[in-house]
Motif scaffolding. Structure first.
Motif, PDB file in Angstrom:
ATOM      1  N   GLU A 115       6.416 -11.416 -22.097  1.00 51.63           N
ATOM      2  CA  GLU A 115       7.692 -12.125 -22.206  1.00 51.63           C
ATOM      3  C   GLU A 115       8.080 -12.858 -20.922  1.00 51.63           C
ATOM      4  OE1 GLU A 115      10.447  -9.180 -23.601  1.00 51.63           O
ATOM      5  OE2 GLU A 115       9.427  -9.011 -25.536  1.00 51.63           O
ATOM      6  N   ASP A 153       7.676 -15.822 -18.968  1.00 53.94           N
ATOM      7  CA  ASP A 153       7.099 -17.127 -19.300  1.00 53.94           C
ATOM      8  C   ASP A 153       6.782 -18.025 -18.103  1.00 53.94           C
ATOM      9  OD1 ASP A 153       9.648 -17.888 -18.581  1.00 53.94           O
ATOM     10  OD2 ASP A 153      10.142 -18.816 -20.503  1.00 53.94           O
ATOM     11  N   ASP A 154       6.970 -17.519 -16.917  1.00 58.47           N
ATOM     12  CA  ASP A 154       6.590 -18.308 -15.740  1.00 58.47           C
ATOM     13  C   ASP A 154       5.775 -17.461 -14.771  1.00 58.47           C
ATOM     14  OD1 ASP A 154       8.632 -16.689 -14.625  1.00 58.47           O
ATOM     15  OD2 ASP A 154       9.137 -18.242 -13.171  1.00 58.47           O
TER      16      ASP A 154
END
Length: 136
Positions: free
Chosen positions: A54, A56-57
């Motif tokens: 989860e 996302d970067d």
């Protein structure tokens, strides 16, 4: 046949994880291990309340170490020395990073960390990391 220092980081959740490897397939192989159920990065993120899938970067930067025998053996003290100095350097420069990063990896001191060329190598890696970090 190359050894690496690598740094996982996320600006959104403000974490960094420093590691080293001489795995058969390099950083990709080690990254795969981190994502396994028992992976260290997965566990460290879980402790902070995150699920790795989860984030996302989540970036991975890798830095090849010199192809010298001391970095390419099963004995890891030279790789660990660079890893240690990189992590210590990240702690010291946290105030210069925006956003600031919480270091979530654990490293151990080894005596090669006192060698001038190991210190210089760690400083070069830190400089490359900071330049990239500011660009993202």
């Amino acid at each position: 046949d190359t050894a690496y220092i690598y740094i996982w980081f996320s600006k959104k959740i403000q974490i960094a994880y420093v590691g080293q490897t001489h795995a058969k397939y390099g950083v990709v192989s080690r990254a795969f291990q981190h994502f396994q159920q028992e992976g260290t990065l997965r566990y460290k993120l879980y402790e902070l309340g995150y699920v790795v899938e989860e984030v996302d970067d989540l970036y991975l930067l890798s830095f090849p170490l010199p192809r010298e025998p001391e970095f390419l053996t099963l004995e890891s003290s030279y790789r660990m020395a660079v890893e240690y100095l990189v992590q210590v350097g990240l702690y010291r420069m946290q105030g210069n990073l925006s956003p600031r990063l919480k270091i979530i990896s654990s490293v151990n001191y080894t005596s090669p960390a006192n060698l001038a060329y190991i210190i210089k190598l760690a400083e070069q890696i830190l400089e490359q990391f900071v330049n990239t970090y500011h660009m993202l």
